[in-house]
Design a protein around this motif. Structure first.
Motif, PDB file in Angstrom:
ATOM      1  N   ILE A 117      -4.077   2.522   1.699  1.00  0.00           N
ATOM      2  CA  ILE A 117      -3.411   1.815   0.599  1.00  0.00           C
ATOM      3  C   ILE A 117      -3.341   0.319   0.888  1.00  0.00           C
ATOM      4  CG2 ILE A 117      -1.187   1.531  -0.579  1.00  0.00           C
ATOM      5  CD1 ILE A 117      -0.828   4.527  -0.451  1.00  0.00           C
ATOM      6  N   SER A 118      -3.196  -0.042   2.154  1.00  0.00           N
ATOM      7  CA  SER A 118      -3.144  -1.468   2.494  1.00  0.00           C
ATOM      8  C   SER A 118      -4.433  -2.166   2.100  1.00  0.00           C
ATOM      9  CB  SER A 118      -2.876  -1.645   3.993  1.00  0.00           C
ATOM     10  OG  SER A 118      -4.021  -1.323   4.774  1.00  0.00           O
ATOM     11  N   VAL A 119      -5.567  -1.490   2.297  1.00  0.00           N
ATOM     12  CA  VAL A 119      -6.854  -2.082   1.927  1.00  0.00           C
ATOM     13  C   VAL A 119      -6.937  -2.243   0.406  1.00  0.00           C
ATOM     14  CG1 VAL A 119      -9.358  -1.804   2.023  1.00  0.00           C
ATOM     15  CG2 VAL A 119      -7.957  -1.092   3.963  1.00  0.00           C
ATOM     16  N   ILE A 120      -6.470  -1.234  -0.324  1.00  0.00           N
ATOM     17  CA  ILE A 120      -6.509  -1.290  -1.791  1.00  0.00           C
ATOM     18  C   ILE A 120      -5.620  -2.410  -2.316  1.00  0.00           C
ATOM     19  CG2 ILE A 120      -5.995  -0.030  -3.917  1.00  0.00           C
ATOM     20  CD1 ILE A 120      -6.567   2.572  -2.329  1.00  0.00           C
ATOM     21  N   VAL A 121      -4.377  -2.444  -1.846  1.00  0.00           N
ATOM     22  CA  VAL A 121      -3.407  -3.413  -2.354  1.00  0.00           C
ATOM     23  C   VAL A 121      -3.807  -4.842  -1.993  1.00  0.00           C
ATOM     24  CG1 VAL A 121      -1.007  -4.201  -2.161  1.00  0.00           C
ATOM     25  CG2 VAL A 121      -1.508  -1.756  -2.390  1.00  0.00           C
ATOM     26  N   LEU A 122      -4.194  -5.053  -0.754  1.00  0.00           N
ATOM     27  CA  LEU A 122      -4.571  -6.407  -0.337  1.00  0.00           C
ATOM     28  C   LEU A 122      -5.817  -6.882  -1.089  1.00  0.00           C
ATOM     29  CD1 LEU A 122      -3.938  -6.060   3.504  1.00  0.00           C
ATOM     30  CD2 LEU A 122      -2.655  -7.511   1.913  1.00  0.00           C
ATOM     31  N   GLY A 123      -6.772  -5.974  -1.292  1.00  0.00           N
ATOM     32  CA  GLY A 123      -7.953  -6.342  -2.068  1.00  0.00           C
ATOM     33  C   GLY A 123      -7.590  -6.704  -3.499  1.00  0.00           C
ATOM     34  N   ALA A 124      -6.688  -5.945  -4.099  1.00  0.00           N
ATOM     35  CA  ALA A 124      -6.270  -6.228  -5.469  1.00  0.00           C
ATOM     36  C   ALA A 124      -5.518  -7.548  -5.563  1.00  0.00           C
ATOM     37  CB  ALA A 124      -5.395  -5.087  -5.984  1.00  0.00           C
ATOM     38  N   ILE A 125      -4.690  -7.838  -4.572  1.00  0.00           N
ATOM     39  CA  ILE A 125      -3.945  -9.106  -4.567  1.00  0.00           C
ATOM     40  C   ILE A 125      -4.905 -10.293  -4.525  1.00  0.00           C
ATOM     41  CG2 ILE A 125      -2.421 -10.558  -3.169  1.00  0.00           C
ATOM     42  CD1 ILE A 125      -0.894  -8.031  -2.395  1.00  0.00           C
ATOM     43  N   VAL A 126      -5.905 -10.191  -3.665  1.00  0.00           N
ATOM     44  CA  VAL A 126      -6.895 -11.272  -3.567  1.00  0.00           C
ATOM     45  C   VAL A 126      -7.690 -11.386  -4.867  1.00  0.00           C
ATOM     46  CG1 VAL A 126      -9.038 -11.969  -2.421  1.00  0.00           C
ATOM     47  CG2 VAL A 126      -7.081 -11.240  -1.055  1.00  0.00           C
ATOM     48  N   ALA A 127      -8.060 -10.239  -5.444  1.00  0.00           N
ATOM     49  CA  ALA A 127      -8.862 -10.262  -6.666  1.00  0.00           C
ATOM     50  C   ALA A 127      -8.127 -10.931  -7.817  1.00  0.00           C
ATOM     51  CB  ALA A 127      -9.258  -8.838  -7.054  1.00  0.00           C
ATOM     52  N   PHE A 128      -6.837 -10.645  -7.924  1.00  0.00           N
ATOM     53  CA  PHE A 128      -6.065 -11.218  -9.028  1.00  0.00           C
ATOM     54  C   PHE A 128      -5.425 -12.555  -8.668  1.00  0.00           C
ATOM     55  CE2 PHE A 128      -6.088  -6.662 -10.122  1.00  0.00           C
ATOM     56  CZ  PHE A 128      -6.575  -6.753 -11.418  1.00  0.00           C
ATOM     57  N   ALA A 129      -5.601 -12.963  -7.397  1.00  0.00           N
ATOM     58  CA  ALA A 129      -5.102 -14.267  -6.925  1.00  0.00           C
ATOM     59  C   ALA A 129      -3.633 -14.459  -7.272  1.00  0.00           C
ATOM     60  CB  ALA A 129      -5.942 -15.394  -7.516  1.00  0.00           C
ATOM     61  N   ARG A 130      -2.835 -13.451  -6.963  1.00  0.00           N
ATOM     62  CA  ARG A 130      -1.412 -13.523  -7.262  1.00  0.00           C
ATOM     63  C   ARG A 130      -0.698 -14.465  -6.302  1.00  0.00           C
ATOM     64  NH1 ARG A 130      -1.039 -12.238 -12.367  1.00  0.00           N
ATOM     65  NH2 ARG A 130      -1.843 -10.155 -12.846  1.00  0.00           N
ATOM     66  N   LYS A 131      -0.006 -15.443  -6.840  1.00  0.00           N
ATOM     67  CA  LYS A 131       0.750 -16.395  -6.019  1.00  0.00           C
ATOM     68  C   LYS A 131       2.146 -15.836  -5.764  1.00  0.00           C
ATOM     69  CE  LYS A 131      -1.960 -20.023  -5.364  1.00  0.00           C
ATOM     70  NZ  LYS A 131      -2.246 -20.614  -4.037  1.00  0.00           N
ATOM     71  N   ALA A 132       2.199 -14.855  -4.893  1.00  0.00           N
ATOM     72  CA  ALA A 132       3.482 -14.227  -4.575  1.00  0.00           C
ATOM     73  C   ALA A 132       4.327 -15.163  -3.725  1.00  0.00           C
ATOM     74  CB  ALA A 132       3.245 -12.919  -3.826  1.00  0.00           C
ATOM     75  N   PRO A 133       5.662 -15.087  -3.862  1.00  0.00           N
ATOM     76  CA  PRO A 133       6.529 -15.851  -2.953  1.00  0.00           C
ATOM     77  C   PRO A 133       6.243 -15.474  -1.501  1.00  0.00           C
ATOM     78  CG  PRO A 133       7.788 -14.946  -4.773  1.00  0.00           C
ATOM     79  CD  PRO A 133       6.426 -14.334  -4.863  1.00  0.00           C
ATOM     80  N   VAL A 134       6.435 -16.408  -0.624  1.00  0.00           N
ATOM     81  CA  VAL A 134       6.113 -16.174   0.786  1.00  0.00           C
ATOM     82  C   VAL A 134       6.893 -14.994   1.349  1.00  0.00           C
ATOM     83  CG1 VAL A 134       6.159 -17.175   3.103  1.00  0.00           C
ATOM     84  CG2 VAL A 134       5.495 -18.591   1.155  1.00  0.00           C
ATOM     85  N   ALA A 135       8.164 -14.864   0.949  1.00  0.00           N
ATOM     86  CA  ALA A 135       8.989 -13.765   1.463  1.00  0.00           C
ATOM     87  C   ALA A 135       8.407 -12.404   1.075  1.00  0.00           C
ATOM     88  CB  ALA A 135      10.414 -13.893   0.944  1.00  0.00           C
TER      89      ALA A 135
END
Length: 216
Positions: A117-135
């Motif tokens: 799941i970590s691979v899926i989620v991290l890949g999706a975050i990069v793909a959508f370029a989500r600017k999540a808060p640092v925390a």
């Protein structure tokens, strides 16, 4: 005439003595050569070196680990600022904690599922370029790092020392993060960086699905 046979009788004795001496020297030399490797491998330094090499090789031996750790570096590059060092550092430290749990035999549920799941989620975050808060970014990578670290810890060789083994997989992970940051920088420099992030992140996420379903 009687003295000749007496003197000749000493020849076999001398030759036999020399033969015994040569045989003894060969035996002692062979024994010494046999014991040298045993003594060398019994030296604590050799055990530490073996543990370090085994730990360093472990993250590099699994596609799931490589994809997740490189993607963490890309994610950190996308966030920028203090996240550039804070996100990878959090992953390494949380992974070390997970590794300690694995070495101690403390169970963590759904480790393999969490890694996929970590691979899926991290890949999706990069793909959508989500600017999540640092925390939030730190919390996400820290959670996933525990699963990766636990897998490292439970697969530590029996003859490896824990400290050297942990140092090995922490260094390998840090280098994979650096590779991800460099890759993120390179992607950002090309003309269609956003499209490249989307493509690369999507491929990582698809690889995570394949890992989850045991296709690869």
């Amino acid at each position: 005439m009687q003295t000749v046979p007496v003197m000749c009788n000493f020849v076999p004795v001398i030759l036999f003595g020399r033969h015994q001496g040569t045989t003894m020297r060969i035996g002692l030399t062979t024994a010494a050569l046999t014991l040298i490797p045993t003594a060398a491998f019994a030296h604590p330094g050799i055990g530490d070196a073996h543990g370090f090499v085994a730990g360093f090789a472990h993250p590099l031996g699994g596609l799931d680990h490589i994809l997740a750790m490189v993607t963490v570096g890309i994610f950190a590059w996308q966030l920028g600022g203090r996240a550039l060092w804070l996100v990878p550092a959090t992953f390494v430290l949380a992974m070390a904690a997970g590794g300690a749990l694995g070495m101690a035999g403390v169970p963590v549920p759904f480790v393999e599922l969490g890694i996929a799941i970590s691979v899926i989620v991290l890949g999706a975050i990069v793909a959508f370029a989500r600017k999540a808060p640092v925390a939030i970014a730190v919390g996400i990578v820290g959670l996933f790092a525990i699963f990766h670290g636990h897998a490292h810890g439970t697969e530590m060789p029996l003859d490896a020392t824990g400290g050297a083994y942990a140092a090995g997989f922490m260094l390998a992970t840090a280098l994979l993060h650096v590779a991800g940051i460099a890759l993120g920088f390179a992607i950002g420099r090309i003309a269609h960086g956003r499209a490249a992030y989307q493509l690369g992140g999507s491929l990582v996420a698809l690889a995570g699905v394949a890992i989850l379903t045991h296709v690869i």
